[in-house]
Enzyme design. Structure first.
Site, PDB file in Angstrom:
ATOM      1  N   LYS A 148       2.874 -14.376   5.337  1.00 24.30           N
ATOM      2  CA  LYS A 148       2.809 -15.483   4.189  1.00 24.30           C
ATOM      3  C   LYS A 148       4.050 -15.642   4.139  1.00 24.30           C
ATOM      4  O   LYS A 148       4.746 -15.559   2.842  1.00 24.30           O
ATOM      5  CB  LYS A 148       2.144 -14.855   3.028  1.00 24.30           C
ATOM      6  CG  LYS A 148       1.755 -15.833   2.207  1.00 24.30           C
ATOM      7  CD  LYS A 148       0.599 -16.855   2.297  1.00 24.30           C
ATOM      8  CE  LYS A 148       0.377 -17.793   1.139  1.00 24.30           C
ATOM      9  NZ  LYS A 148      -0.788 -18.730   1.354  1.00 24.30           N
TER      10      LYS A 148
ATOM     11  N   ASP B 298      -4.002 -17.061   5.263  1.00 24.59           N
ATOM     12  CA  ASP B 298      -5.397 -17.499   4.521  1.00 24.59           C
ATOM     13  C   ASP B 298      -5.841 -18.357   5.871  1.00 24.59           C
ATOM     14  O   ASP B 298      -7.038 -18.655   5.991  1.00 24.59           O
ATOM     15  CB  ASP B 298      -5.025 -18.329   3.169  1.00 24.59           C
ATOM     16  CG  ASP B 298      -3.629 -18.911   3.202  1.00 24.59           C
ATOM     17  OD1 ASP B 298      -2.736 -18.937   4.143  1.00 24.59           O
ATOM     18  OD2 ASP B 298      -3.332 -19.461   1.940  1.00 24.59           O
TER      19      ASP B 298
ATOM     20  N   TYR C 233       0.832  -1.371  -0.022  1.00 25.97           N
ATOM     21  CA  TYR C 233      -0.012  -0.035  -0.063  1.00 25.97           C
ATOM     22  C   TYR C 233       0.936   1.268   0.108  1.00 25.97           C
ATOM     23  O   TYR C 233       0.232   2.437  -0.073  1.00 25.97           O
ATOM     24  CB  TYR C 233      -1.091   0.064   1.244  1.00 25.97           C
ATOM     25  CG  TYR C 233      -2.151  -0.893   0.914  1.00 25.97           C
ATOM     26  CD1 TYR C 233      -2.401  -1.872  -0.098  1.00 25.97           C
ATOM     27  CD2 TYR C 233      -3.169  -0.720   1.921  1.00 25.97           C
ATOM     28  CE1 TYR C 233      -3.213  -2.739   0.122  1.00 25.97           C
ATOM     29  CE2 TYR C 233      -4.325  -1.713   1.887  1.00 25.97           C
ATOM     30  CZ  TYR C 233      -4.371  -2.481   0.949  1.00 25.97           C
ATOM     31  OH  TYR C 233      -5.317  -3.370   0.677  1.00 25.97           O
TER      32      TYR C 233
ATOM     33  N   ASP D  78      -5.276  -4.749   6.499  1.00 28.17           N
ATOM     34  CA  ASP D  78      -6.707  -4.040   5.962  1.00 28.17           C
ATOM     35  C   ASP D  78      -7.752  -5.210   5.894  1.00 28.17           C
ATOM     36  O   ASP D  78      -8.801  -4.927   6.289  1.00 28.17           O
ATOM     37  CB  ASP D  78      -6.200  -3.391   4.684  1.00 28.17           C
ATOM     38  CG  ASP D  78      -7.401  -2.661   4.100  1.00 28.17           C
ATOM     39  OD1 ASP D  78      -8.238  -2.107   4.740  1.00 28.17           O
ATOM     40  OD2 ASP D  78      -7.285  -2.357   2.765  1.00 28.17           O
TER      41      ASP D  78
END
Ligand code: NAI
Ligand code: MG
Length: 336
Positions: free
Chosen positions: A174, A207, A125, A231
């Site tokens: 991740k 996930d 971002y 987010d």
């Protein structure tokens, strides 16, 4: 002790929910003084600027702002004022509690009490190196994660856990796929966690984290993660406890902190006096915690809980037919 805070009444439903919130803070005896400053559409109409220097100066002076949602005019040249504020004050920690309250139409009404701590300045971002090739066939973006950025956000999460008597921090990443960026974040998180032996630290791949949040949200306490994951996860968590009307957020830096509702200015219901003030009120409770007045924050949260439980002044978004002011008056009557 008197503390002055900068207050941005905002656009749309902003002034309505801010008046309600200040009414409750006054009833609470928080002893706060307010310096009212403008940003957003209100500021643009008055001064031609979306984020006047006087507003930045007031926030810098008081170091604390309570902010209603702002409308960012659609059109060229206008970037988000919220992003501009985060950048200007280097508000690196986005802190979003998600707590179950009664009568909120939530699917998980009972046992959710978690806080997402999202890194607010780095990663995808930050918009570094955004490029689309001339033929429009390829788009690229640089995702930069730093040791400094990771260290300060993870430290913030652990300090928050210690300060608020929480037991567990879940580091969400991740690193199995994003080996360099998420890998660095995880490595630094492990180093920081070693300094907090009293807090349980566990790691979860993003996930899997989303699935676990939906299946067993009550197992989570503090979650810390990078910008993009944070987010998405923080909105998921808001959804777990009944959506936007109950979701507050804080943007915290070393020199300033801004407390707000997560929702926007809701132009569809602006001026009708029916907006739910709870999200901004819960943002004010976060502010009281930040001001090291936890006893006031607790009293405020308990009054909100009791008023939701009584269910006789609920606003239409919660299925009631009450008004913003009526709801706020009922909360104010309970904070004393
Ligand atoms: P929104 O959050 O303002 O509204 C979405 C839906 O939720 C609407 O139906 C609205 O009526 C309802 N809603 C929101 N807050 C509510 C409350 N307190 N009580 C009852 N119902 C509520 O999102 P939208 O429509 O996408 O954005 C409207 C404006 O707000 C835009 O200009 C946007 O840029 C701005 N915005 C500002 C934010 C901020 O200042 N932090 C955050 C998000 C949007
Ligand atoms: Mg978001």
């Amino acid at each position: 002790m008197t503390t002055t805070i900068a207050v941005i009444r905002g656009d749309g439903i902003g002034p309505e929910i801010m008046d309600a919130t200040l009414h409750v803070l006054d009833a609470l005896g928080a002893g706060l003084q307010y310096e009212f400053v403008d940003a957003g559409l209100a500021a643009h109409e008055r001064t031609g600027e979306l984020l006047p220097q006087a507003t930045l100066d007031a926030i810098a002076r008081h170091r604390i702002a309570l902010k209603s949602p702002l409308t960012t005019p659609v059109g060229e040249g206008f970037s988000s004022i919220n992003v501009a504020l985060r950048r200007h004050f280097d508000l690196y920690a986005n802190v979003r509690p998600a707590v179950s309250f009664p009568n909120t139409r939530s699917r998980f009404a009972e046992n959710v009490d978690l806080i997402t701590v999202r890194e607010n300045t780095e990663g995808a971002y930050a918009g570094e190196g955004q490029q689309v090739s001339e033929d429009g066939a390829t788009a690229t973006l640089v995702q930069k994660i730093t040791r400094r950025g990771s260290e300060r956000i993870v430290r913030y999460a652990f300090d928050l856990a210690v300060r608020t008597g929480r037991k567990k921090v879940t580091v969400v990443h991740k690193a199995n796929i994003l080996k360099s960026t998420s890998g660095l974040f995880l490595k630094v998180a492990r180093e920081v966690a070693a300094h907090y032996p009293a807090i349980q630290c566990n790691e979860l791949i993003v996930d899997n984290c989303c699935m676990q949040l939906v299946m067993r949200p009550e197992q989570f306490d503090v979650i810390v993660t990078t910008n993009l994951f944070g987010d998405i996860i923080s909105d998921l968590c808001a959804g777990l406890v009944g959506g936007l009307g109950l979701a507050p957020g804080a943007n915290i830096g070393a020199d300033a902190a801004i407390f707000e509702a997560v929702h926007g200015s809701a132009p569809d219901i602006a001026g009708k006096g029916i907006a739910n003030p709870c999200a901004l009120l819960l943002g004010a409770a976060q502010m009281l915690d930040h001001l090291q007045r936890p006893e006031l924050a607790t009293r405020l949260r308990e009054a909100i809980r009791a008023t939701l439980a009584a269910a006789d002044t609920l606003t239409p978004d919660l299925g009631g037919s009450g008004s913003t002011q009526g709801f706020a008056r009922a909360i104010a009557a309970r904070v004393g």
